[in-house]
Design an enzyme around this catalytic site. Structure first.
Site, PDB file in Angstrom:
ATOM      1  N   CYS A   1       0.828  -1.211   0.000  1.00  0.00           N
ATOM      2  CA  CYS A   1       0.000   0.000   0.000  1.00  0.00           C
ATOM      3  C   CYS A   1       0.866   1.266   0.000  1.00  0.00           C
ATOM      4  CB  CYS A   1      -0.873   0.042   1.244  1.00  0.00           C
ATOM      5  SG  CYS A   1      -1.915  -1.395   1.425  1.00  0.00           S
TER       6      CYS A   1
ATOM      7  N   TRP B   1      -2.715  -2.591  -1.774  1.00  0.00           N
ATOM      8  CA  TRP B   1      -2.225  -3.911  -2.225  1.00  0.00           C
ATOM      9  C   TRP B   1      -2.930  -4.895  -1.305  1.00  0.00           C
ATOM     10  CZ3 TRP B   1       3.107  -5.301  -4.414  1.00  0.00           C
ATOM     11  CH2 TRP B   1       3.350  -6.665  -4.367  1.00  0.00           C
TER      12      TRP B   1
ATOM     13  N   ASN C   1      -1.755   1.452   6.015  1.00  0.00           N
ATOM     14  CA  ASN C   1      -0.833   0.519   5.367  1.00  0.00           C
ATOM     15  C   ASN C   1      -0.309  -0.384   6.476  1.00  0.00           C
ATOM     16  OD1 ASN C   1       1.247  -0.774   4.036  1.00  0.00           O
ATOM     17  ND2 ASN C   1       2.572   1.040   3.949  1.00  0.00           N
ATOM     18  N   GLY C   2      -0.385  -1.702   6.257  1.00  0.00           N
ATOM     19  CA  GLY C   2       0.094  -2.643   7.268  1.00  0.00           C
ATOM     20  C   GLY C   2      -0.947  -3.729   7.489  1.00  0.00           C
TER      21      GLY C   2
ATOM     22  N   GLU D   1      21.823 -21.029  -6.688  1.00  0.00           N
ATOM     23  CA  GLU D   1      21.420 -19.626  -6.722  1.00  0.00           C
ATOM     24  C   GLU D   1      22.649 -18.704  -6.629  1.00  0.00           C
ATOM     25  OE1 GLU D   1      19.050 -18.007  -7.647  1.00  0.00           O
ATOM     26  OE2 GLU D   1      19.259 -16.040  -6.718  1.00  0.00           O
TER      27      GLU D   1
ATOM     28  N   GLU E   1      25.153 -13.836 -13.609  1.00  0.00           N
ATOM     29  CA  GLU E   1      24.329 -12.850 -14.308  1.00  0.00           C
ATOM     30  C   GLU E   1      24.772 -11.410 -14.084  1.00  0.00           C
ATOM     31  OE1 GLU E   1      20.143 -12.943 -13.316  1.00  0.00           O
ATOM     32  OE2 GLU E   1      20.584 -13.405 -11.235  1.00  0.00           O
TER      33      GLU E   1
ATOM     34  N   HIS F   1      33.404 -37.110  -9.589  1.00  0.00           N
ATOM     35  CA  HIS F   1      32.921 -37.841 -10.771  1.00  0.00           C
ATOM     36  C   HIS F   1      33.164 -37.051 -12.052  1.00  0.00           C
ATOM     37  CE1 HIS F   1      31.252 -40.980  -8.316  1.00  0.00           C
ATOM     38  NE2 HIS F   1      30.710 -40.048  -7.530  1.00  0.00           N
TER      39      HIS F   1
ATOM     40  N   LYS G   1      13.727  -8.234 -16.945  1.00  0.00           N
ATOM     41  CA  LYS G   1      13.152  -8.523 -15.628  1.00  0.00           C
ATOM     42  C   LYS G   1      12.021  -9.539 -15.733  1.00  0.00           C
ATOM     43  CE  LYS G   1      12.867  -8.138 -11.278  1.00  0.00           C
ATOM     44  NZ  LYS G   1      13.875  -8.943 -10.571  1.00  0.00           N
TER      45      LYS G   1
HETATM   46  C1  F6R Z   1      17.618 -14.272 -11.784  1.00  0.00           C
HETATM   47  C2  F6R Z   1      16.245 -14.022 -12.143  1.00  0.00           C
HETATM   48  C3  F6R Z   1      15.573 -14.984 -13.053  1.00  0.00           C
HETATM   49  C4  F6R Z   1      14.113 -15.164 -12.652  1.00  0.00           C
HETATM   50  C5  F6R Z   1      13.381 -16.027 -13.688  1.00  0.00           C
HETATM   51  C6  F6R Z   1      11.950 -16.269 -13.278  1.00  0.00           C
HETATM   52  O1  F6R Z   1      18.106 -13.315 -10.904  1.00  0.00           O
HETATM   53  O2  F6R Z   1      15.664 -13.045 -11.742  1.00  0.00           O
HETATM   54  O3  F6R Z   1      16.230 -16.200 -13.074  1.00  0.00           O
HETATM   55  O4  F6R Z   1      14.060 -15.748 -11.390  1.00  0.00           O
HETATM   56  O5  F6R Z   1      13.410 -15.393 -14.926  1.00  0.00           O
HETATM   57  O6  F6R Z   1      11.251 -15.081 -13.154  1.00  0.00           O
HETATM   58  P1  F6R Z   1       9.895 -15.011 -12.358  1.00  0.00           P
HETATM   59  O7  F6R Z   1      10.179 -15.296 -10.935  1.00  0.00           O
HETATM   60  O8  F6R Z   1       9.397 -13.613 -12.588  1.00  0.00           O
HETATM   61  O9  F6R Z   1       8.995 -16.049 -12.964  1.00  0.00           O
END
Ligand code: F6R
Length: 600
Positions: free
Chosen positions: A2, A74, A100-101, A475, A482, A498, A595
């Site tokens: 929010c 939200w 908000n909260g 991860e 990246e 291996h 993104k």
């Molecule tokens: C890595 C990264 C990507 C996303 C992937 C899935 O830092 O951001 O590997 O995790 O593209 O994206 P979402 O979670 O939006 O489905």
């Protein structure tokens, strides 16, 4: 999450309220609304959807008041709808409030108020606050607010106006952001600095449990005990862009540092009396499932890999974790007895959406773990649980990952609870302390920056771990690749001999994670094999027996092994971040990446 705006001054409130809300849009929202005081009447205009819907609706009214409050919502309690939108007014239409909260004890308060003859318009926890203000009002809005704050539990940022005292706004906060700006002939209030900057750079930061009473030309502050206190005005040096980054150089670093807060937000209201509460899933009969699929991409897949192992451990259900782009071409074994869980920050990833479609065709029950409200995945799944990471702007996922881990662990224990399996209460308690542990690890940032200097000139780095730690190193390696373009691979530590050990030579760097007590010693033996071949090792562990020749050991806090993936994520993110910075990479926008991956 929010967003709140409020205005008390000589001009019409509307333009500040609306520009402020638009600056807070990045927080994500599903509905919006305002209340202004018009000739001593409340004028509340609100609706579901985007701000432009609200703007259209406002055109039908005369809005000239110089005191007002605004809100983007939200949804947490109650679906996005006109009625659940803020502001909320008391039954007598004399008090209006934005919040908000999350009010954790709202059910009990609502029951009490209903017993006292109050009726409710919405399903929100927030409406309880405004009705409670009505209940306690005895000629002093400030006093009524102070009484209400003593009754509510949870988090809040509040702005309250009333026809009974039409010269003021009362604001209060606890665990939710709220900033007050002193502009020319006005005070302006918002959840975040960008919403204020067009009007002023002079701000008061309200601390938790403090209350402010704002009049057009005067402001007074009160502490938790109701005593007057003084606060100093701070001038923020930001331009608009920098403010969005909260003073951090990059969004990635800002988002890494937001993790204590957003993890707390994701936990909020979901643990009560040693029980995990995921009301969104209360209609599911978990007894009907004979297997569970986890499906996701990239970082979300790594979170799934961890979540799936925890779920299998605590429910004894067979669990399969798959990358979404493989899932639909792999003839998955799905029927009406399958629970399929889809994890996605954006909720728009094409591969994950296609996998969801297939699972639904095959009659699985589907749950989405999403961060973006109203995203396709949240609309198309049977059930949805939201991480509360807020908008993640840096391409490399950080806070979305750790909040996914938190929510997946909650989900695993929730399902175990619903299946009447034994649940580890100590772990549930420890979950609540995770934000503090993350905060503590963030304080060691310099150590991780130092590790980054070991990686900056390398072509390759090796990550090893076993069991839950394998998900963590996958991860860690992805983050490093990246943002810093250092090639990194993650291996199950036992697999080194291996094949991959052939790559280890003098000067190689191996990053090892060994947090699972039953298997840590084995990973540590694998480390020795790499040291014998000339590798430099950075080890993250909780294990402290018999570790020889390891140059760099970082000891993680001693908490339940199931929760370690959340903690070790932080140093691994910071190592990747600093390696990228030292190399001069554009950390927020790494090459070739987007993104939201909306193509297959
Ligand atoms: C890595 C990264 C990507 C996303 C992937 C899935 O830092 O951001 O590997 O995790 O593209 O994206 P979402 O979670 O939006 O489905």
């Amino acid at each position: 999450m929010c967003g709140i705006t409020a205005y008390c001054g000589q001009q019409e409130a509307l333009s500040f309220l609306m520009q402020g809300l638009s600056k807070l849009e990045y927080r994500g929202y599903d509905s919006a609304g305002i209340t202004t005081l018009e000739n001593n009447q409340l004028l509340t205009i609100k609706c579901k959807g985007r701000l432009k819907n609200l703007e259209e609706k406002i055109k039908n009214y005369q809005v000239h008041g110089s005191i007002g409050i605004g809100h983007t919502r939200w949804a947490t309690h109650g679906i996005p709808s006109n009625l659940n939108s803020h502001p909320h007014n008391n039954s007598h239409d004399t008090i209006s409030l934005v919040h908000n909260g999350i009010i954790e004890n709202y059910r009990q308060l609502k029951k009490e108020l209903i017993e006292n003859g109050y009726t409710f318009q919405s399903d929100t926890d927030s409406e309880v606050i405004v009705q409670l203000l009505d209940y306690y009002y005895d000629g002093e809005l400030l006093e009524a607010t102070q009484k209400v704050l003593k009754r509510i539990e949870g988090s809040y940022a509040l702005c309250i106006i009333s026809t009974l005292e039409p010269d003021k706004i009362i604001v209060a906060k606890k665990d939710s952001p709220l900033i007050i700006g002193k502009a020319t002939n006005a005070y302006v209030v918002a959840s975040d600095i960008p919403a204020l900057l067009e009007y002023t750079k002079d701000v008061y930061f309200l601390d938790d449990l403090e209350v402010a009473m704002i009049k057009k030309d005067h402001i007074s502050f009160y502490n938790q005990q109701g005593k007057r206190i003084e606060k100093t005005l701070t001038t923020v040096p930001y331009d608009l862009e920098a403010a969005k980054k909260d003073g951090y150089d990059t969004f990635m670093l800002k988002e890494i540092h937001e993790q204590p807060y957003v993890i707390n937000e994701t936990l909020r209201g979901r643990i009560f009396n040693e029980q995990i509460i995921l009301d969104e899933l209360k209609d599911i009969n978990f007894q009907q499932f004979n297997k569970v699929y986890f499906v996701a991409c990239g970082t979300a897949y790594h979170a799934s890999l961890c979540g799936s192992q925890v779920l299998q451990r605590v429910t004894q259900l067979p669990v399969i974790s798959m990358v979404a782009s493989e899932f639909r071409y792999n003839d998955p074994l799905i029927d009406q007895h399958t629970l399929a869980i889809f994890v996605s920050q954006s909720g728009e990833t094409a591969d994950t959406l296609a996998a969801l479609k297939l699972a639904k065709q095959k009659q699985a029950t589907t749950i989405a773990i999403a961060n973006v409200l109203g995203s396709t995945i949240s609309r198309d799944s049977d059930y949805v649980l939201y991480t509360c990471a807020g908008p993640e702007i840096a391409v490399a996922s950080t806070k979305a990952y750790t909040t996914q881990l938190v929510l997946l662990i909650l989900l695993a224990y929730y399902i175990a609870q619903r299946l009447n399996k034994e649940v580890d209460f100590q772990l549930i308690h420890q979950l609540n302390s995770i934000p503090q542990y993350v905060e503590k690890i963030l304080k060691d940032e310099k150590i991780f920056e130092k590790y980054a200097y070991m990686l900056k000139d390398l072509h390759d780095a090796y990550f090893i771990g076993r069991n839950l730690d394998y998900a963590s190193v996958l991860e860690g390696a992805l983050k490093l690749k990246e943002v810093s373009y250092v090639h990194a691979d993650a291996y199950v530590a036992g697999e080194l001999k291996h094949g991959p050990i052939a790559l280890i030579e003098e000067g190689s760097v191996v990053i090892a994670v060994a947090t699972q007590p039953h298997i840590a010693a084995k990973t540590i033996s694998n480390i020795q094999e790499t040291i014998a071949r000339g590798a430099h090792v950075i080890l993250f562990t909780t294990h402290n027996e018999n570790i020889k020749h390891v140059e760099n050991i970082y000891y993680l806090p001693q908490i339940a092994p199931t929760l370690q993936a959340i903690l070790v994520a932080i140093p691994l993110q910071l190592i990747a971040y600093y390696t990228a910075c030292i190399k001069g990479c554009d950390v927020d926008k790494p090459r070739n990446l987007a993104k939201s991956v909306t193509v297959e």
